[in-house]
Write a protein that holds these residues in place. Structure first.
Motif, PDB file in Angstrom:
ATOM      1  N   GLY A  39       0.809  -1.215   0.000  1.00 47.41           N
ATOM      2  CA  GLY A  39       0.000   0.000   0.000  1.00 47.41           C
ATOM      3  C   GLY A  39       0.842   1.265   0.000  1.00 47.41           C
ATOM      4  O   GLY A  39       2.036   1.245   0.291  1.00 47.41           O
ATOM      5  N   ASP A  40       0.198   2.379  -0.315  1.00 45.62           N
ATOM      6  CA  ASP A  40       0.893   3.665  -0.395  1.00 45.62           C
ATOM      7  C   ASP A  40       1.565   4.042   0.920  1.00 45.62           C
ATOM      8  O   ASP A  40       2.695   4.536   0.922  1.00 45.62           O
ATOM      9  CB  ASP A  40      -0.077   4.772  -0.810  1.00 45.62           C
ATOM     10  N   GLU A  41       0.887   3.796   2.028  1.00 46.94           N
ATOM     11  CA  GLU A  41       1.452   4.147   3.332  1.00 46.94           C
ATOM     12  C   GLU A  41       2.730   3.342   3.609  1.00 46.94           C
ATOM     13  O   GLU A  41       3.732   3.895   4.058  1.00 46.94           O
ATOM     14  CB  GLU A  41       0.423   3.889   4.430  1.00 46.94           C
ATOM     15  N   ARG A  42       2.685   2.053   3.308  1.00 46.01           N
ATOM     16  CA  ARG A  42       3.864   1.203   3.527  1.00 46.01           C
ATOM     17  C   ARG A  42       4.992   1.597   2.577  1.00 46.01           C
ATOM     18  O   ARG A  42       6.155   1.634   2.960  1.00 46.01           O
ATOM     19  CB  ARG A  42       3.473  -0.271   3.331  1.00 46.01           C
ATOM     20  N   ARG A  43       4.650   1.916   1.320  1.00 43.02           N
ATOM     21  CA  ARG A  43       5.659   2.367   0.353  1.00 43.02           C
ATOM     22  C   ARG A  43       6.348   3.630   0.849  1.00 43.02           C
ATOM     23  O   ARG A  43       7.564   3.760   0.745  1.00 43.02           O
ATOM     24  CB  ARG A  43       5.034   2.629  -1.028  1.00 43.02           C
ATOM     25  N   ASP A  44       5.578   4.557   1.413  1.00 38.42           N
ATOM     26  CA  ASP A  44       6.157   5.791   1.936  1.00 38.42           C
ATOM     27  C   ASP A  44       7.126   5.502   3.084  1.00 38.42           C
ATOM     28  O   ASP A  44       8.209   6.091   3.153  1.00 38.42           O
ATOM     29  CB  ASP A  44       5.066   6.750   2.403  1.00 38.42           C
ATOM     30  N   LEU A  45       6.734   4.587   3.989  1.00 39.44           N
ATOM     31  CA  LEU A  45       7.614   4.228   5.102  1.00 39.44           C
ATOM     32  C   LEU A  45       8.917   3.616   4.601  1.00 39.44           C
ATOM     33  O   LEU A  45      10.004   3.958   5.069  1.00 39.44           O
ATOM     34  CB  LEU A  45       6.921   3.245   6.046  1.00 39.44           C
TER      35      LEU A  45
END
Length: 94
Positions: A27-33
């Protein structure tokens, strides 16, 4: 603590998910992390670069074939329907 410096995301977690990150499977949130971690952690960034090169080599050798979008969607939907059942038994010594 990871790579000798404190990070929001542990190095072990990042490296365990590097292929998900490369394949855009998280997901986008995990990719950002993961991206933030790679920006500040040079050992993980080097490992990410190695994994990226391996992925590119495999793609070149395998004709760069990818699964059709419809197949990916069906697989994700099907995997989302899976239910895991576990049975536990209590052991009573004689």
């Amino acid at each position: 603590m990871s790579c000798g410096e404190p990070h929001e995301t542990d190095c072990t977690d990042v490296l365990a998910e590097v292929y998900l990150y490369l394949d855009l499977e998280c997901g986008d949130e995990r990719r950002d992390l993961i991206r933030d971690h790679l920006d500040e952690c040079s050992p993980c960034l080097r490992q990410y670069g190695i994994e990226q090169e391996v992925k590119a080599l495999v793609a070149r050798c395998c004709g760069n074939e990818t699964a059709p979008v419809e197949l990916r969607a069906r697989l994700r939907a099907r995997l989302g329907e899976l239910v895991v059942e576990a049975e536990t038994r209590e052991y009573l010594p004689d």
